[in-house]
Scaffold this active site. Structure first.
Site, PDB file in Angstrom:
ATOM      1  N   SER A   1       2.164 -10.327   3.573  1.00 15.17           N
ATOM      2  CA  SER A   1       1.864 -10.219   2.146  1.00 15.17           C
ATOM      3  C   SER A   1       2.927 -10.852   1.257  1.00 15.17           C
ATOM      4  O   SER A   1       2.707 -11.030   0.066  1.00 15.17           O
ATOM      5  CB  SER A   1       1.666  -8.752   1.745  1.00 15.17           C
ATOM      6  OG  SER A   1       2.900  -8.092   1.647  1.00 15.17           O
TER       7      SER A   1
ATOM      8  N   LYS B   1       7.274  -5.257  -1.949  1.00 14.07           N
ATOM      9  CA  LYS B   1       6.430  -5.959  -2.919  1.00 14.07           C
ATOM     10  C   LYS B   1       7.277  -6.377  -4.123  1.00 14.07           C
ATOM     11  O   LYS B   1       8.388  -5.906  -4.329  1.00 14.07           O
ATOM     12  CB  LYS B   1       5.285  -5.060  -3.408  1.00 14.07           C
ATOM     13  CG  LYS B   1       4.272  -4.657  -2.341  1.00 14.07           C
ATOM     14  CD  LYS B   1       3.390  -5.814  -1.926  1.00 14.07           C
ATOM     15  CE  LYS B   1       2.330  -5.356  -0.923  1.00 14.07           C
ATOM     16  NZ  LYS B   1       2.910  -5.003   0.390  1.00 14.07           N
TER      17      LYS B   1
END
Length: 201
Positions: A125, A162
Site C-alpha cells: 500500500s 500510512k
C-alpha cells in the site's frame, strides 16, 4: 617494529593511495617495490601483510593488483535499534508489541538516535512512496503527526503504516497506492513517524 620499517610501511600505504586516486586501480607488487625503493617483492609483501593486519587495506591473494584501501569512516558507530514485530502496509494486522530482534544501525543514518524502533513492512500500500514489501521502516516514537507525515497508526489494536492527514472533522490515513482507498477515522492513535527505510538488496 622499528622507525625505519614504520616509515617504509607509510610510504607503501601512501603510494597505494596515490596510485588508486590517480589511475583508478592499485599498483602491482613490483611497482610498489620500485617506487618506495625496497630490495625485493618479499619486502613489499611483508609491509602489505602489516597494513592488512592493521585494517588499513584489504587484499585478495588470488588476484593481481587486488589491493583495496579501507575507508577509515567505514568503521562507524552504530546504535542497536529494536525490531518490533511486523506491521502491514496493506490491510492492518494485529499489532505485535514484543521485540523480535535488534538491528545495528549506523548512527549517522538518522538525525535523532533517541526513541527509535524498526518495523518490517508487509504489503504494497506504500509502494508509490518507495516503501516496499520486506523493507525495514525506521520509526521515531511520537504520539503526534503533521499533515503528510508517514506514520504508524494504531486502529482498534491493529497497526498500519500510512500517510497522515487531519481533515476538518476526521483523520485520513492515505495509502500510497492508487488501487487502494484511504482509511477514514474520527480518531486514531499515532505510535510513531517514519524517519527512514532500510532495504537489503
Amino acid at each position: 617494529m622499528n622507525k625505519s620499517r614504520i616509515d617504509k610501511q607509510n610510504e607503501v600505504y601512501n603510494f597505494i593511495k596515490l596510485q588508486i586516486k590517480e589511475k583508478g586501480y592499485p599498483p602491482s607488487v613490483r611497482e610498489i617495490c620500485k617506487a618506495v625503493g625496497l630490495s625485493s617483492t618479499s619486502s613489499v609483501h611483508f609491509h602489505l601483510k602489516r597494513l592488512e593486519k592493521e585494517g588499513l587495506i584489504k587484499r585478495d591473494s588470488s588476484k593481481t593488483r587486488a589491493i583495496e584501501i579501507v575507508d577509515p569512516t567505514s568503521k562507524k558507530e552504530v546504535i542497536n535499534v529494536p525490531i518490533v514485530g511486523t506491521i502491514t502496509a496493506g490491510n492492518p494486522i494485529l499489532a505485535i508489541e514484543n521485540i523480535e530482534d535488534v538491528f545495528p544501525l549506523p548512527i549517522d543514518y538518522v538525525k535523532n538516535t533517541k526513541d527509535l524502533f524498526m518495523l518490517k513492512v508487509s504489503g504494497e500500500s506504500m509502494i508509490e512512496a518507495g516503501i516496499l514489501d520486506g523493507d525495514l521502516a525506521i520509526i521515531e516514537k511520537t504520539d503526534s503527526a503533521n499533515n503528510g507525515d508517514i506514520v504508524v497508526a494504531l486502529i482498534d489494536n491493529e497497526a498500519t503504516l500510512k500517510r497522515f492527514f487531519k481533515e476538518s472533522s476526521y483523520i485520513r490515513l492515505q495509502p500510497e497506492n492508487k488501487s487502494m482507498k484511504p482509511i477514514i477515522l474520527e480518531n486514531c492513535k499515532v505510535l510513531g513517524r517514519l524517519v527512514g527505510i532500510y532495504r537489503k538488496y
